[in-house]
Scaffold this active site. Structure first.
Site, PDB file in Angstrom:
ATOM      1  N   ASP A  42     -23.067 -57.502 -41.574  1.00 24.50           N
ATOM      2  CA  ASP A  42     -22.121 -58.560 -42.124  1.00 24.50           C
ATOM      3  C   ASP A  42     -21.758 -58.315 -43.565  1.00 24.50           C
ATOM      4  O   ASP A  42     -21.496 -59.236 -44.517  1.00 24.50           O
ATOM      5  CB  ASP A  42     -23.006 -59.676 -42.275  1.00 24.50           C
ATOM      6  CG  ASP A  42     -24.463 -59.357 -43.075  1.00 24.50           C
ATOM      7  OD1 ASP A  42     -24.483 -58.319 -43.240  1.00 24.50           O
ATOM      8  OD2 ASP A  42     -25.310 -60.406 -43.287  1.00 24.50           O
ATOM      9  N   HIS A 245      -6.156 -32.167 -47.876  1.00 19.44           N
ATOM     10  CA  HIS A 245      -6.828 -33.566 -47.862  1.00 19.44           C
ATOM     11  C   HIS A 245      -8.168 -33.443 -48.010  1.00 19.44           C
ATOM     12  O   HIS A 245      -8.866 -34.064 -47.327  1.00 19.44           O
ATOM     13  CB  HIS A 245      -6.317 -34.583 -47.002  1.00 19.44           C
ATOM     14  CG  HIS A 245      -4.883 -34.944 -47.102  1.00 19.44           C
ATOM     15  ND1 HIS A 245      -3.971 -35.643 -46.086  1.00 19.44           N
ATOM     16  CD2 HIS A 245      -3.976 -34.787 -48.129  1.00 19.44           C
ATOM     17  CE1 HIS A 245      -2.970 -35.935 -46.652  1.00 19.44           C
ATOM     18  NE2 HIS A 245      -2.809 -35.399 -47.769  1.00 19.44           N
ATOM     19  N   ASP A 262      -6.738 -34.731 -57.186  1.00 16.14           N
ATOM     20  CA  ASP A 262      -5.368 -35.605 -56.979  1.00 16.14           C
ATOM     21  C   ASP A 262      -6.150 -36.842 -56.781  1.00 16.14           C
ATOM     22  O   ASP A 262      -6.858 -37.179 -55.976  1.00 16.14           O
ATOM     23  CB  ASP A 262      -4.731 -35.167 -55.373  1.00 16.14           C
ATOM     24  CG  ASP A 262      -3.693 -35.761 -54.979  1.00 16.14           C
ATOM     25  OD1 ASP A 262      -3.258 -37.091 -55.329  1.00 16.14           O
ATOM     26  OD2 ASP A 262      -2.955 -35.173 -53.864  1.00 16.14           O
ATOM     27  N   ASP A 273       0.125 -41.528 -58.468  1.00 16.34           N
ATOM     28  CA  ASP A 273      -0.472 -40.526 -57.443  1.00 16.34           C
ATOM     29  C   ASP A 273      -0.135 -39.059 -58.303  1.00 16.34           C
ATOM     30  O   ASP A 273       0.958 -38.759 -58.409  1.00 16.34           O
ATOM     31  CB  ASP A 273       0.547 -40.291 -56.321  1.00 16.34           C
ATOM     32  CG  ASP A 273       0.057 -39.441 -55.145  1.00 16.34           C
ATOM     33  OD1 ASP A 273      -0.976 -38.802 -55.612  1.00 16.34           O
ATOM     34  OD2 ASP A 273       0.948 -39.113 -54.305  1.00 16.34           O
ATOM     35  N   HIS A 352       3.582 -28.148 -47.203  1.00 13.27           N
ATOM     36  CA  HIS A 352       3.937 -29.605 -47.342  1.00 13.27           C
ATOM     37  C   HIS A 352       5.406 -29.577 -47.943  1.00 13.27           C
ATOM     38  O   HIS A 352       6.053 -28.888 -48.603  1.00 13.27           O
ATOM     39  CB  HIS A 352       2.822 -30.465 -47.717  1.00 13.27           C
ATOM     40  CG  HIS A 352       2.567 -30.041 -49.334  1.00 13.27           C
ATOM     41  ND1 HIS A 352       3.225 -30.383 -50.309  1.00 13.27           N
ATOM     42  CD2 HIS A 352       1.394 -29.493 -49.905  1.00 13.27           C
ATOM     43  CE1 HIS A 352       2.507 -30.079 -51.310  1.00 13.27           C
ATOM     44  NE2 HIS A 352       1.559 -29.168 -51.117  1.00 13.27           N
ATOM     45  N   HIS A 356       7.222 -37.941 -51.667  1.00 16.94           N
ATOM     46  CA  HIS A 356       7.181 -39.218 -51.089  1.00 16.94           C
ATOM     47  C   HIS A 356       7.624 -40.273 -51.766  1.00 16.94           C
ATOM     48  O   HIS A 356       7.370 -40.317 -53.147  1.00 16.94           O
ATOM     49  CB  HIS A 356       6.031 -39.353 -50.139  1.00 16.94           C
ATOM     50  CG  HIS A 356       4.913 -39.186 -50.857  1.00 16.94           C
ATOM     51  ND1 HIS A 356       4.323 -40.374 -51.773  1.00 16.94           N
ATOM     52  CD2 HIS A 356       3.963 -38.281 -51.456  1.00 16.94           C
ATOM     53  CE1 HIS A 356       3.494 -39.928 -52.323  1.00 16.94           C
ATOM     54  NE2 HIS A 356       2.879 -38.665 -52.397  1.00 16.94           N
ATOM     55  N   HIS A 363       2.234 -43.662 -49.855  1.00 10.83           N
ATOM     56  CA  HIS A 363       3.186 -43.117 -49.134  1.00 10.83           C
ATOM     57  C   HIS A 363       4.055 -44.319 -48.973  1.00 10.83           C
ATOM     58  O   HIS A 363       3.906 -44.925 -47.786  1.00 10.83           O
ATOM     59  CB  HIS A 363       2.743 -42.522 -48.024  1.00 10.83           C
ATOM     60  CG  HIS A 363       2.013 -41.193 -48.251  1.00 10.83           C
ATOM     61  ND1 HIS A 363       1.238 -40.444 -47.426  1.00 10.83           N
ATOM     62  CD2 HIS A 363       1.569 -40.465 -49.373  1.00 10.83           C
ATOM     63  CE1 HIS A 363       0.608 -39.252 -47.971  1.00 10.83           C
ATOM     64  NE2 HIS A 363       0.741 -39.478 -49.257  1.00 10.83           N
ATOM     65  N   GLU A 387       5.557 -32.762 -56.181  1.00  9.73           N
ATOM     66  CA  GLU A 387       4.260 -32.303 -55.896  1.00  9.73           C
ATOM     67  C   GLU A 387       4.114 -30.954 -55.207  1.00  9.73           C
ATOM     68  O   GLU A 387       3.790 -30.827 -54.003  1.00  9.73           O
ATOM     69  CB  GLU A 387       3.209 -33.210 -55.242  1.00  9.73           C
ATOM     70  CG  GLU A 387       3.721 -33.776 -54.049  1.00  9.73           C
ATOM     71  CD  GLU A 387       2.883 -34.870 -53.290  1.00  9.73           C
ATOM     72  OE1 GLU A 387       1.572 -34.228 -53.227  1.00  9.73           O
ATOM     73  OE2 GLU A 387       2.940 -36.048 -53.020  1.00  9.73           O
ATOM     74  N   TYR A 391      -1.011 -22.502 -51.993  1.00  8.42           N
ATOM     75  CA  TYR A 391      -2.482 -22.447 -51.592  1.00  8.42           C
ATOM     76  C   TYR A 391      -2.633 -21.055 -50.928  1.00  8.42           C
ATOM     77  O   TYR A 391      -2.227 -20.700 -50.002  1.00  8.42           O
ATOM     78  CB  TYR A 391      -2.726 -23.460 -50.444  1.00  8.42           C
ATOM     79  CG  TYR A 391      -1.987 -24.903 -50.992  1.00  8.42           C
ATOM     80  CD1 TYR A 391      -2.688 -25.505 -51.705  1.00  8.42           C
ATOM     81  CD2 TYR A 391      -0.772 -25.265 -50.932  1.00  8.42           C
ATOM     82  CE1 TYR A 391      -2.245 -26.912 -52.264  1.00  8.42           C
ATOM     83  CE2 TYR A 391      -0.154 -26.505 -51.132  1.00  8.42           C
ATOM     84  CZ  TYR A 391      -1.015 -27.272 -52.059  1.00  8.42           C
ATOM     85  OH  TYR A 391      -0.471 -28.466 -52.562  1.00  8.42           O
ATOM     86  N   ARG A 409      -1.578 -27.340 -56.947  1.00  8.33           N
ATOM     87  CA  ARG A 409      -0.547 -28.530 -56.969  1.00  8.33           C
ATOM     88  C   ARG A 409      -0.377 -28.891 -58.176  1.00  8.33           C
ATOM     89  O   ARG A 409      -1.524 -29.324 -58.749  1.00  8.33           O
ATOM     90  CB  ARG A 409      -0.904 -29.186 -55.930  1.00  8.33           C
ATOM     91  CG  ARG A 409      -0.067 -30.369 -55.496  1.00  8.33           C
ATOM     92  CD  ARG A 409      -0.262 -31.244 -54.356  1.00  8.33           C
ATOM     93  NE  ARG A 409      -1.343 -31.900 -54.173  1.00  8.33           N
ATOM     94  CZ  ARG A 409      -2.425 -31.687 -53.272  1.00  8.33           C
ATOM     95  NH1 ARG A 409      -2.304 -30.362 -52.522  1.00  8.33           N
ATOM     96  NH2 ARG A 409      -3.270 -32.305 -53.485  1.00  8.33           N
ATOM     97  N   GLU A 411       1.481 -32.489 -59.558  1.00  3.31           N
ATOM     98  CA  GLU A 411       2.207 -33.655 -58.963  1.00  3.31           C
ATOM     99  C   GLU A 411       2.289 -34.783 -59.774  1.00  3.31           C
ATOM    100  O   GLU A 411       1.468 -35.089 -60.591  1.00  3.31           O
ATOM    101  CB  GLU A 411       1.038 -34.535 -58.061  1.00  3.31           C
ATOM    102  CG  GLU A 411       1.877 -35.705 -57.401  1.00  3.31           C
ATOM    103  CD  GLU A 411       1.162 -36.362 -56.272  1.00  3.31           C
ATOM    104  OE1 GLU A 411      -0.159 -35.943 -56.074  1.00  3.31           O
ATOM    105  OE2 GLU A 411       1.702 -37.085 -55.220  1.00  3.31           O
TER     106      GLU A 411
HETATM  107  N1  GLY Z   1      -2.329 -38.246 -52.754  1.00  4.40           N
HETATM  108  C1  GLY Z   1      -1.679 -38.027 -51.643  1.00  4.40           C
HETATM  109  C2  GLY Z   1      -0.411 -37.342 -51.772  1.00  4.40           C
HETATM  110  O1  GLY Z   1      -0.397 -36.895 -52.832  1.00  4.40           O
HETATM  111  O2  GLY Z   1       0.689 -37.384 -50.963  1.00  4.40           O
HETATM  112 MN    MN Z   2       1.593 -37.723 -53.471  1.00 11.23          MN
HETATM  113 MN    MN Z   3      -1.395 -36.958 -54.616  1.00 19.13          MN
END
Ligand code: GLY
Ligand code: MN
Ligand code: MN
Length: 441
Positions: A42, A245, A262, A273, A352, A356, A363, A387, A391, A409, A411
């Site tokens: 619950d 991730h 991140d 982000d 990647h 975005h 996203h 970003e 790696y 990374r 971003e």
């Molecule tokens: N935090 C997810 C991305 O950077 O897209």
């Molecule tokens: Mn992002």
């Molecule tokens: Mn991110």
């Protein structure tokens, strides 16, 4: 602090008016709020409103349904909401009820949820097109079908049912892609608090501190500003930064390694982000700094490419070129840069894309292509992330030994303006000397 920024009710009304115009007089839209979601027995997961529903109403409660019927004699906006219920409100908290939906959320008419099956078919009657979010939620599709069938059952009374369905996304998401001045205020606020949280995590970093503890500093800073994480926070020490991730967060940070965070806060539904990568104990090694400077140069080139009229992929192309040149200079790739990019050799270490859309969803919605298939063009009012990363996973057969375990990374969140890119997340340093100076304090 001055009053926190909000979306004024006039803006919600203007959004509905714009959607009504796009629907046209023969259309009708049905938009569902989210349902509560069971976590265990619950107890529920923290409720988070559906972004489309929030965008059109600002109404924060679960289960509600918005019907937008352009030109309706009694008003275009109808909300179906949970009824006032003294007993439930004692346990679960305040409900606006139909009266509150009218008084505070701009509904022309409002009904309790139990009226849905009688009132909703009336709103569909004699319209031609019904727009809703198609095929995402089977239960919602089933409910819309039920209401359509209820209208069809009245054919002998001369009532006609919509005979076309339309994905709501196609009408609504182009609107969400362009942020208003009020939305930008919220996004700047989320970005500022997120930047502050990253600065704090850098200051708290030391060998032996766990990934989990750095996440706790980040989340505490969000909570102090009445914000939630906009997505699952990533804190990756050492080679964990190479897992894109990474969600485990259990490991202690090791001296001499990097840490990648991140994390972004959500404020009134709007996300920030941010990713930063910093040395756990405050000083970059020569190898770490060499890789870091390549990623930073790529990120700066990509931000420069965020210009009105540029195509969506321009920042990614800029980042890819600088990263590939850097990989050659570092000795991680060999050959002609154009040929390497052509072959996609850089994807061994950069797997990647460069960003975005960002907004009510981290996203965010909004197409990346035009109807003819070409990449969409950047326009004022859009917000995107930039970003790039490199790696060098230890188990990647291409990783040069001296870079093994380095994952970086960087971003930022960038607002497209006629005056050039506005970086919303500049409150946290990314220059390696500035990071070292912050961490030394
Ligand atoms: N935090 C997810 C991305 O950077 O897209
Ligand atoms: Mn992002
Ligand atoms: Mn991110």
């Amino acid at each position: 602090m001055s009053n926190p920024p909000r979306i004024p009710s006039t803006e919600f009304a203007a959004r509905r008016a714009a959607l009504a115009k796009a629907l046209g007089p023969s259309g009708v839209a049905i938009v569902f709020a989210n349902q509560e979601c069971t976590r265990s027995r619950d107890t529920e997961y923290p409720f988070r409103q559906d972004s489309d529903f929030r965008y059109l109403t600002g109404f924060p409660e679960p289960e509600a349904v918005l019907v937008l019927a352009p030109g309706h004699a009694e008003g275009e906006t109808t909300l179906f909401v949970r009824p006032k219920d003294r007993e439930r409100e004692i346990w679960d908290g305040y409900r606006a009820g139909p009266e509150g939906a009218q008084a505070d959320y701009g509904a022309d008419r409002a009904f309790p949820l139990e009226a849905l099956d009688t009132e909703l078919p009336k709103l569909l009657a004699d319209r031609e097109v019904v727009a809703h979010t198609l095929g995402v939620n089977a239960e919602q599709d089933r409910r819309v079908a039920g209401w359509l069938n209820a209208v069809r059952a009245q054919a002998r009374n001369g009532v006609s049912a919509p005979n076309r369905t339309l994905g709501l996304d196609a009408l609504l998401h182009p609107m969400r892609k362009h942020k208003s001045a009020a939305e930008m205020e919220l996004m700047r606020h989320a970005a500022e608090v997120s930047a502050r949280a990253h600065c704090r995590a850098m200051r708290e970093s030391a060998a032996g501190v766990t990934e989990y503890q750095l996440a706790a500093h980040i989340h505490h800073e969000f909570a102090l500003a009445d914000m939630e994480p906009a997505y699952g926070t990533i804190v990756g020490g050492g080679a964990n930064a190479c897992v894109l991730h990474y969600i485990e967060r259990g490991a202690p940070l090791a001296a001499g390694t990097l840490c990648l965070i991140d994390a972004g806060a959500e404020y009134q539904g709007y996300a920030a982000d941010i990713t930063r990568t910093f040395p756990v104990d405050g000083r970059f090694s020569a190898e770490q700094r060499a890789v870091y400077e390549v990623v930073l140069a790529a990120q700066q080139a990509a931000i420069e490419a965020v210009q009105v009229g540029a195509d969506w992929l321009a920042p990614h192309r800029a980042a890819t070129r600088v990263l590939t040149e850097g990989l050659v200079a570092l000795g991680a790739l060999e050959g002609d840069v154009d040929a390497l990019i052509e072959q996609g050799a850089q994807t061994r270490f950069f797997m990647h894309k460069t960003g975005h859309w960002l907004g009510l969803d981290v996203h965010d919605v909004g197409s990346y292509r035009e109807a003819d298939g070409s990449w969409t063009t950047l326009a004022p009012g859009q917000v995107l992330t930039i970003e790039p990363g490199l790696y060098f996973a230890p188990d990647n057969p291409h990783t040069p030994e001296r870079f093994a375990g380095i994952g970086i990374r960087i971003e930022d969140d960038v607002h497209v303006t006629a005056q050039g890119p506005e970086v919303l997340t500049a409150g946290v340093p990314k220059d390696p000397d500035e990071i070292e100076a912050l961490m030394a304090r």
